[in-house]
Motif scaffolding. Structure first.
Motif, PDB file in Angstrom:
ATOM      1  N   LEU A  94       0.867  -1.166   0.000  1.00  0.00           N
ATOM      2  CA  LEU A  94       0.000   0.000   0.000  1.00  0.00           C
ATOM      3  C   LEU A  94       0.909   1.223   0.000  1.00  0.00           C
ATOM      4  O   LEU A  94       1.888   1.266   0.740  1.00  0.00           O
ATOM      5  CB  LEU A  94      -0.908  -0.006   1.223  1.00  0.00           C
ATOM      6  N   VAL A  95       0.586   2.206  -0.831  1.00  0.00           N
ATOM      7  CA  VAL A  95       1.448   3.378  -0.981  1.00  0.00           C
ATOM      8  C   VAL A  95       0.614   4.643  -0.719  1.00  0.00           C
ATOM      9  O   VAL A  95       0.284   5.394  -1.651  1.00  0.00           O
ATOM     10  CB  VAL A  95       2.094   3.414  -2.388  1.00  0.00           C
ATOM     11  N   PRO A  96       0.259   4.892   0.557  1.00  0.00           N
ATOM     12  CA  PRO A  96      -0.600   6.041   0.863  1.00  0.00           C
ATOM     13  C   PRO A  96       0.058   7.385   0.559  1.00  0.00           C
ATOM     14  O   PRO A  96      -0.644   8.376   0.324  1.00  0.00           O
ATOM     15  CB  PRO A  96      -0.895   5.887   2.356  1.00  0.00           C
ATOM     16  N   GLU A  97       1.384   7.426   0.525  1.00  0.00           N
ATOM     17  CA  GLU A  97       2.068   8.698   0.246  1.00  0.00           C
ATOM     18  C   GLU A  97       2.039   9.070  -1.236  1.00  0.00           C
ATOM     19  O   GLU A  97       2.340  10.198  -1.612  1.00  0.00           O
ATOM     20  CB  GLU A  97       3.525   8.657   0.751  1.00  0.00           C
ATOM     21  N   ASP A  98       1.653   8.127  -2.095  1.00  0.00           N
ATOM     22  CA  ASP A  98       1.551   8.392  -3.526  1.00  0.00           C
ATOM     23  C   ASP A  98       0.301   9.220  -3.800  1.00  0.00           C
ATOM     24  O   ASP A  98      -0.727   9.046  -3.138  1.00  0.00           O
ATOM     25  CB  ASP A  98       1.484   7.061  -4.294  1.00  0.00           C
ATOM     26  N   ASP A  99       0.359  10.106  -4.771  1.00  0.00           N
ATOM     27  CA  ASP A  99      -0.794  10.896  -5.188  1.00  0.00           C
ATOM     28  C   ASP A  99      -1.652  10.014  -6.100  1.00  0.00           C
ATOM     29  O   ASP A  99      -1.366   9.879  -7.290  1.00  0.00           O
ATOM     30  CB  ASP A  99      -0.328  12.159  -5.912  1.00  0.00           C
ATOM     31  N   ALA A 100      -2.690   9.421  -5.534  1.00  0.00           N
ATOM     32  CA  ALA A 100      -3.515   8.458  -6.276  1.00  0.00           C
ATOM     33  C   ALA A 100      -4.200   9.102  -7.479  1.00  0.00           C
ATOM     34  O   ALA A 100      -4.322   8.468  -8.534  1.00  0.00           O
ATOM     35  CB  ALA A 100      -4.544   7.822  -5.348  1.00  0.00           C
ATOM     36  N   ARG A 101      -4.638  10.334  -7.361  1.00  0.00           N
ATOM     37  CA  ARG A 101      -5.290  11.007  -8.494  1.00  0.00           C
ATOM     38  C   ARG A 101      -4.302  11.203  -9.640  1.00  0.00           C
ATOM     39  O   ARG A 101      -4.641  10.988 -10.800  1.00  0.00           O
ATOM     40  CB  ARG A 101      -5.889  12.339  -8.069  1.00  0.00           C
ATOM     41  N   ALA A 102      -3.090  11.588  -9.321  1.00  0.00           N
ATOM     42  CA  ALA A 102      -2.056  11.723 -10.356  1.00  0.00           C
ATOM     43  C   ALA A 102      -1.713  10.353 -10.933  1.00  0.00           C
ATOM     44  O   ALA A 102      -1.511  10.217 -12.144  1.00  0.00           O
ATOM     45  CB  ALA A 102      -0.808  12.385  -9.776  1.00  0.00           C
ATOM     46  N   ARG A 103      -1.662   9.336 -10.100  1.00  0.00           N
ATOM     47  CA  ARG A 103      -1.361   7.974 -10.559  1.00  0.00           C
ATOM     48  C   ARG A 103      -2.394   7.515 -11.575  1.00  0.00           C
ATOM     49  O   ARG A 103      -2.065   6.855 -12.564  1.00  0.00           O
ATOM     50  CB  ARG A 103      -1.316   7.023  -9.360  1.00  0.00           C
ATOM     51  N   LEU A 104      -3.658   7.828 -11.347  1.00  0.00           N
ATOM     52  CA  LEU A 104      -4.718   7.411 -12.268  1.00  0.00           C
ATOM     53  C   LEU A 104      -4.482   7.921 -13.686  1.00  0.00           C
ATOM     54  O   LEU A 104      -4.881   7.282 -14.649  1.00  0.00           O
ATOM     55  CB  LEU A 104      -6.087   7.877 -11.762  1.00  0.00           C
ATOM     56  N   LYS A 105      -3.803   9.045 -13.822  1.00  0.00           N
ATOM     57  CA  LYS A 105      -3.528   9.603 -15.149  1.00  0.00           C
ATOM     58  C   LYS A 105      -2.591   8.720 -15.955  1.00  0.00           C
ATOM     59  O   LYS A 105      -2.577   8.791 -17.184  1.00  0.00           O
ATOM     60  CB  LYS A 105      -2.955  11.015 -15.024  1.00  0.00           C
ATOM     61  N   SER A 106      -1.814   7.874 -15.280  1.00  0.00           N
ATOM     62  CA  SER A 106      -0.877   6.980 -15.978  1.00  0.00           C
ATOM     63  C   SER A 106      -1.442   5.574 -16.163  1.00  0.00           C
ATOM     64  O   SER A 106      -0.767   4.707 -16.712  1.00  0.00           O
ATOM     65  CB  SER A 106       0.453   6.905 -15.221  1.00  0.00           C
ATOM     66  N   LEU A 107      -2.651   5.339 -15.701  1.00  0.00           N
ATOM     67  CA  LEU A 107      -3.276   4.014 -15.777  1.00  0.00           C
ATOM     68  C   LEU A 107      -4.343   4.017 -16.871  1.00  0.00           C
ATOM     69  O   LEU A 107      -4.711   5.069 -17.382  1.00  0.00           O
ATOM     70  CB  LEU A 107      -3.861   3.641 -14.409  1.00  0.00           C
ATOM     71  N   PRO A 108      -4.871   2.846 -17.247  1.00  0.00           N
ATOM     72  CA  PRO A 108      -5.885   2.782 -18.314  1.00  0.00           C
ATOM     73  C   PRO A 108      -7.048   3.747 -18.072  1.00  0.00           C
ATOM     74  O   PRO A 108      -7.595   3.825 -16.976  1.00  0.00           O
ATOM     75  CB  PRO A 108      -6.342   1.321 -18.272  1.00  0.00           C
ATOM     76  N   ARG A 109      -7.400   4.482 -19.126  1.00  0.00           N
ATOM     77  CA  ARG A 109      -8.373   5.579 -19.026  1.00  0.00           C
ATOM     78  C   ARG A 109      -9.746   5.170 -18.526  1.00  0.00           C
ATOM     79  O   ARG A 109     -10.320   5.822 -17.666  1.00  0.00           O
ATOM     80  CB  ARG A 109      -8.534   6.247 -20.380  1.00  0.00           C
ATOM     81  N   LEU A 110     -10.318   4.119 -19.102  1.00  0.00           N
ATOM     82  CA  LEU A 110     -11.686   3.734 -18.746  1.00  0.00           C
ATOM     83  C   LEU A 110     -11.786   3.385 -17.267  1.00  0.00           C
ATOM     84  O   LEU A 110     -12.663   3.880 -16.554  1.00  0.00           O
ATOM     85  CB  LEU A 110     -12.169   2.575 -19.622  1.00  0.00           C
TER      86      LEU A 110
END
Length: 131
Positions: A94-110
């Protein structure tokens, strides 16, 4: 969690558990995370959206520590991930210090759009793949 968020959580998880997940985890191209049930000890398979980057697989949990697969990871971080039809073993973190919203931008769009739409407590998860 607000009353609205709690009701949304209940509705979305019911649909996922009883309709969406049983259908999508059978699709050969669907990425699936397999954890060990913290109470039952049985394999638990959850369709997820994420992306492999080198020897890591990244995903974002829409409900953070309320997600059953996250709670299973907390109890036993050894997991398997089915990517493009092939199973890989690994250790989840688990990586709570990561910016999850920013991470989503690098993951599959749908999938990222769905996680943003229904998620109330985003949490990044990294799986270090061993094979």
């Amino acid at each position: 969690m607000s009353r609205f968020d709690e009701n949304k959580f209940r509705a979305v998880t019911w649909v996922q558990r009883h309709i969406a997940n049983p259908l999508t985890r059978r699709l050969p191209f669907q990425t699936v995370l397999e954890t060990t049930g913290r109470k039952s000890g049985l394999p638990r398979r959850t369709p997820v959206g994420g992306r492999r980057i080198g020897r890591e697989f990244w995903l974002v949990s829409e409900y953070g520590e309320k997600s059953q697969y996250v709670r299973n990871i907390q109890a036993d971080p050894r997991v398997r991930v089915r990517i493009m039809g092939k199973w890989h073993t690994g250790t989840a973190h688990l990586v709570p210090e990561d910016d999850a919203r920013a991470r989503l931008k690098s993951l599959p769009r749908l999938n990222s759009a769905a996680v943003r739409a229904v998620g109330t407590n985003l949490l990044t998860v990294r799986v270090d793949l061993t094979d």
